[in-house]
Each structure stands twice: as structure tokens, then as C-alpha cells.
Design a protein around this motif. Structure first.
Motif, short mmCIF file in Angstrom:
data_model
loop_
_atom_site.label_atom_id
_atom_site.label_comp_id
_atom_site.label_asym_id
_atom_site.label_seq_id
_atom_site.Cartn_x
_atom_site.Cartn_y
_atom_site.Cartn_z
N VAL A 74 0.84 -1.20 0.00
CA VAL A 74 0.00 0.00 0.00
C VAL A 74 0.87 1.25 0.00
CG1 VAL A 74 -1.62 1.35 1.39
CG2 VAL A 74 -2.01 -1.09 1.07
N GLY A 75 1.95 1.23 0.79
CA GLY A 75 2.84 2.38 0.85
C GLY A 75 3.52 2.68 -0.47
N LEU A 76 3.94 1.64 -1.17
CA LEU A 76 4.68 1.83 -2.41
C LEU A 76 3.80 2.09 -3.62
CD1 LEU A 76 7.38 -0.96 -1.97
CD2 LEU A 76 7.77 1.51 -1.91
N PHE A 77 2.62 1.45 -3.67
CA PHE A 77 1.85 1.47 -4.91
C PHE A 77 0.46 2.11 -4.80
CE2 PHE A 77 4.56 -2.41 -5.00
CZ PHE A 77 5.46 -1.97 -5.96
N VAL A 78 -0.01 2.40 -3.60
CA VAL A 78 -1.37 2.92 -3.44
C VAL A 78 -1.37 4.34 -2.90
CG1 VAL A 78 -3.62 2.56 -2.36
CG2 VAL A 78 -2.28 0.58 -3.12
N VAL A 79 -0.63 4.56 -1.79
CA VAL A 79 -0.58 5.89 -1.20
C VAL A 79 -0.03 6.89 -2.21
CG1 VAL A 79 0.53 7.31 0.57
CG2 VAL A 79 -0.34 5.05 1.16
N GLY A 80 -0.73 8.00 -2.38
CA GLY A 80 -0.32 9.01 -3.35
C GLY A 80 -0.95 8.84 -4.71
N ARG A 81 -1.52 7.68 -4.96
CA ARG A 81 -2.17 7.43 -6.26
C ARG A 81 -3.69 7.41 -6.14
NH1 ARG A 81 2.66 4.55 -6.60
NH2 ARG A 81 3.83 4.93 -8.53
N PHE A 82 -4.20 7.13 -4.93
CA PHE A 82 -5.64 7.09 -4.68
C PHE A 82 -5.95 7.94 -3.46
CE2 PHE A 82 -4.46 3.12 -6.76
CZ PHE A 82 -5.38 3.04 -7.79
N PRO A 83 -7.15 8.53 -3.38
CA PRO A 83 -7.52 9.32 -2.21
C PRO A 83 -7.46 8.48 -0.94
CG PRO A 83 -9.07 9.69 -4.01
CD PRO A 83 -8.20 8.54 -4.42
N VAL A 84 -6.86 9.05 0.11
CA VAL A 84 -6.69 8.32 1.36
C VAL A 84 -8.04 7.97 1.99
CG1 VAL A 84 -6.55 10.33 2.88
CG2 VAL A 84 -5.28 8.26 3.46
N LYS A 85 -9.07 8.76 1.69
CA LYS A 85 -10.40 8.45 2.22
C LYS A 85 -10.84 7.05 1.83
CE LYS A 85 -15.30 9.76 1.83
NZ LYS A 85 -16.27 10.80 1.39
N TRP A 86 -10.64 6.70 0.56
CA TRP A 86 -11.11 5.41 0.07
C TRP A 86 -10.15 4.28 0.44
CZ3 TRP A 86 -15.90 5.88 -0.48
CH2 TRP A 86 -16.46 7.07 -0.95
N ILE A 87 -8.90 4.61 0.65
CA ILE A 87 -7.97 3.59 1.15
C ILE A 87 -8.40 3.13 2.54
CG2 ILE A 87 -5.59 3.11 1.83
CD1 ILE A 87 -4.68 5.17 -0.24
N LEU A 88 -8.70 4.08 3.41
CA LEU A 88 -9.13 3.74 4.77
C LEU A 88 -10.48 3.04 4.76
CD1 LEU A 88 -8.03 6.95 6.71
CD2 LEU A 88 -6.90 4.72 6.67
N MET A 89 -11.37 3.44 3.86
CA MET A 89 -12.67 2.79 3.75
C MET A 89 -12.51 1.32 3.38
SD MET A 89 -16.05 3.30 3.84
CE MET A 89 -16.46 4.99 3.42
N LEU A 90 -11.63 1.03 2.43
CA LEU A 90 -11.39 -0.34 2.00
C LEU A 90 -10.79 -1.17 3.15
CD1 LEU A 90 -11.27 -2.56 -0.15
CD2 LEU A 90 -9.05 -1.64 -0.86
N LEU A 91 -9.86 -0.59 3.88
CA LEU A 91 -9.24 -1.31 4.99
C LEU A 91 -10.29 -1.66 6.04
CD1 LEU A 91 -5.91 0.69 5.48
CD2 LEU A 91 -6.27 -1.43 4.21
#
Length: 442
Positions: A74-91
Motif C-alpha cells: 500500500v505504501g509503495l503502490f497505493v498511497v499518493g495514487r488514490f484518495p486516502v479516504k477510500w484507502i481507509l474505507m477499504l481497509l
């Protein structure tokens, strides 16, 4: 939690930032409900499923099988490419989806699979929440908000101890997993309304540390002594953080002889102590920095001291009794969490703005790999003592104390932020961006 005034001296912070901060706080609370329910269910679960301490330890370790890998991915390939709101929602969705099947199944295999998937979902949780927090607060005002986010850990264990113990004793251990799943769903609903990207999500390098711009070559960044020191220190610290949810309840009950009905309240008392410790520790270091104390003293030495005191306290908990014993246990399991504040702040002080997000997420996800070994090894050591659980736990906690002391030595010997800032200033250049980690927002 601190008042808004204590967080906003200086650059203006939007009012919505505090609502987001509360949600990130609750995010961590639910995170540790999910972790704690497994440990609190240990004794009835082992009895009902006929699990030995070694088998229970392996199941506990399975939680960390994908924990670090998912966090680093997630740190290498997701953070910075997708809104953090939806990253936390998925988690949060993964957390809930992996708790509910345990309620409906008696299969050990289902339990193992759910723990593995839960670990994959929780691996990026804390560093991503810190990253989201930084998006809402300016660079020089992140220590205390970071501590507030980390309070979710303390409150999760503080409230989760008696609450989940009540649920487990009154309605069965499986119901504890059901409650955790439903809490995750409730958080998702609230976050869908409140969550979002903050005004500092793409802050310019001029708003950050002297080392913030331009970028530093990846080899120089990752081989720097301060960065290596934070990696070692945080990994050794997470050794005890990783076993706290799984082995602290059995340690209190089987190792130290406390009654099952008292264990939940003891855990609450331990993490009631942790809550002001984190807030006061972050506040004191922030004040000392403003008064001219070095980052080395406020972050490096402070981290080493926290781990050294924790290791010594854990050793004393084995040979003491009563209130003194509980005080030592509280210090041993609470003090290492201070490094979760000091480490990211140190990285944020030295790293270029475009590299800071991934640096923190990768390191503070990768350090959890130690929990993969700590849970299994603790179970192996306890099981090797046979029926003498007290002796087995004494051996396991002695080993854990040694790990903490190693982390303390690394912090004292390697973390020199001022030296790193000067070194990065000499080696960084705009043209080096081709050799660095992919850029991310702050």
C-alpha cells in the motif's frame, strides 16, 4: 483529547480537521478491538477448539503473515495514487468482512484464514491513518495530532478489555468477533460522510523541514543511519506491541495468576496509563524542540530511553508482585508505543516532502514483521515449559525484554536527525528524482 487551541497555534487548521481527527482516532480504536478480541478469547477458544499454546501462538502469528507485505505494498503502490479516504474505507471493510465469519463457524481453518486476511487489512492501518492526519495539519503541528490518533490504540485496549470480556463471558467468545465486525461497519458509514483529503495533502516543500526539497536518491535515503536506526528501533518496539493483544491476557491469567474476570480491568488500567503517557510525551518533546533542544535528544534519545525503561520494567514484572508488578507490566507494554510517535516525527523531519509519506508507511508497516515471529516464538517458549505456564511466560518475557533493549541501543547509537538533514542537503538535487521512490503527497 487536547483542545483545538492546543493544536492550532500558528497556521490555520480547518474545523473539519478535528472531525477527521476523531474518525482517525476511532479507526485505531476499532483496529485494536479487532486485535484484542483474539487474545481475550484465548482460554475459552483453546479449550473449545483443543488448541495447545504452540498452536494458538501459530494462529496468532498468522495474523501477521501478510501484515507487513500488505502495508509495504500500500505504501509503495497505493498511497499518493488514490484518495486516502477510500484507502481507509477499504481497509475498514476488510476488517469487518473477516470478523463476521468467525461468529458463524467452528472451523480452525476458517479462523486462520480470517486472521490472515484481517492482518492484510490492518497492516497499512496505522501508518495510513497517520498519513491522513498529516494531510489536515501543518508540518510543525503534527506531533500532538499524531498522538491523538495513537490514543485510539490505548482507548481500544482500555475500553475493549472490559467490554469484550463482558461480551465473551456473557455470550461466548464468538460474539466478541461479531461485535467487532459490526463496529467496523458503523465506522465506515460515518467515514463516508466525514472523510476526505486535507489542505496539506499536496503541501509544498517550503512548508516542511529544511531537508524537504529537493528529493534524495533512494540509496542515500534508505541507507542513512537515522533511517536505519528508526527501522531497527521500531521493529524491536513492535515485538512487544505485536504480542500485547495476543499474549498479554494469557500472560496475566496463566503467567501471573490473575483471575479471568480481573484480566479485562487490569488491561484497561494498563492502557489508561498509556493514554496520558503518549499525549504528555508528544507534548513535552514538541515544547523542548521549540526551546532549542536537538532532534537527537527529543526523538533519538527519547526513543532509546522509552525502550530501555520498558525492557527493565518487563524483567522486574517477573520477580515482583502486587501493585508494583502491575506498574511494571503497564510500563513495559505502554512505553514502547512512544516510539510510534517519535519515529515518524524523526522521519518527517529529515525526509523530503515528496518521499516522507511512503517512507513512513513502508517502515511502519514493515516493522510489524517482527510480530510474525514474536507471537509464534512466545507460544513456543511457553509451550516448552510444559504444564508450568508461569515459568514459560517468565522465559518468554525475559527474551522480549532483551529484544526491547536491542532496540534501545539502536536508537541511542544511530538516530541523529541533524546529521541526516545536513547529509541530505549535500546529496539532494532536482535531477536525482529519477532514482528516488515514487513521489507521494504529504
Amino acid at each position: 483529547m487536547p483542545s483545538p487551541e492546543s493544536l492550532t497555534t500558528g497556521p490555520t487548521v480547518p474545523a473539519r480537521a478535528y472531525a477527521v481527527l476523531v474518525m482517525l482516532f476511532l479507526f485505531q480504536t476499532i483496529n485494536f478491538f479487532d486485535k484484542l478480541v483474539f487474545g481475550l478469547s484465548a482460554v475459552p477458544m483453546m479449550k473449545e477448539l483443543s488448541l495447545s499454546p504452540k498452536e494458538f501462538g501459530l494462529i496468532g502469528s498468522s495474523f501477521f503473515l501478510l501484515f507487513s507485505l500488505s502495508g509495504m505494498a500500500v505504501g509503495l503502490f497505493v498511497v499518493g495514487r488514490f484518495p486516502v479516504k477510500w484507502i481507509l474505507m477499504l481497509l475498514a471493510a476488510i476488517w469487518s468482512a473477516t470478523q463476521l465469519p468467525v461468529f458463524f463457524s467452528s472451523s480452525v481453518m476458517v479462523l486462520v484464514v480470517c486472521r490472515i486476511l484481517l492482518g492484510a487489512g490492518e497492516g497499512p492501518g496505522l501508518p495510513t491513518a497517520l498519513h491522513a492526519c498529516y494531510n489536515w495539519f501543518p508540518a510543525d503541528k503534527r506531533s500532538v495530532p499524531s498522538a491523538v490518533v495513537l490514543q485510539g490504540i490505548s482507548i481500544g485496549l482500555l475500553a475493549g478489555g472490559p467490554l469484550l470480556t463482558y461480551v465473551i463471558l456473557g455470550h461466548g467468545w464468538r460474539t466478541g468477533f461479531l461485535v467487532c465486525g459490526l463496529l467496523g461497519i458503523a465506522w465506515m458509514i460515518a467515514w463516508s460522510v466525514i472523510g476526505g483529503e486535507g489542505p496539506y495533502a499536496a503541501a509544498s516543500a517550503s512548508q516542511d523541514s529544511p531537508a524537504a526539497s529537493p528529493n534524495v536518491p533512494a540509496r542515500v535515503l534508505w541507507c542513512d543511519p537515522t533511517v536505519i536506526g528508526v527501522i531497527i528501533m521500531s521493529t524491536m518496539s513492535y515485538w512487544i506491541v505485536g504480542i500485547s493483544a495476543t499474549w498479554l491476557p494469557p500472560f496475566l491469567q496463566l503467567g501471573l495468576g490473575y483471575k479471568p474476570t480481573d484480566v479485562g480491568w487490569i488491561i484497561s488500567a494498563i492502557y489508561l496509563f498509556q493514554s496520558p503517557l503518549l499525549l504528555s510525551g508528544s507534548w513535552v518533546t514538541q515544547v523542548l524542540q521549540r526551546r532549542g533542544w536537538s532532534l537527537r535528544a527529543c526523538l533519538g534519545n527519547a526513543s532509546g530511553l522509552a525502550l530501555l525503561i520498558a525492557g527493565c520494567a518487563l524483567l522486574l514484572s517477573i520477580v515482583t508482585s502486587g501493585a508494583l508488578q502491575l506498574a511494571c507490566v503497564a510500563i513495559a507494554f505502554a512505553a514502547p508505543s512512544l516510539t510510534t510517535i517519535f519515529g515518524p516525527v524523526a522521519l518527517g523531519a529529515v525526509a523530503p516532502a515528496a518521499q516522507r509519506g511512503r517512507l513512513i508507511v513502508v517502515i511502519y508497516s514493515g516493522n510489524a514483521a517482527s510480530a510474525l515471529f514474536s507471537n509464534a516464538l512466545t507460544g513456543w517458549i511457553v509451550g516448552a515449559a510444559g504444564s508450568n505456564s508461569a515459568l514459560g511466560f517468565a522465559h518468554a518475557m525475559t527474551f522480549t525484554a532483551g529484544v526491547l533493549i536491542i532496540g534501545a541501543v539502536a536508537a541511542f547509537a544511530l538516530i541523529f536527525p541533524e546529521r541526516t538533514i545536513a547529509r541530505f542537503a549535500k546529496t539532494s538535487s532536482p535531477s536525482s528524482s529519477a532514482t528516488i521512490l515514487p513521489a507521494t503527497s504529504t
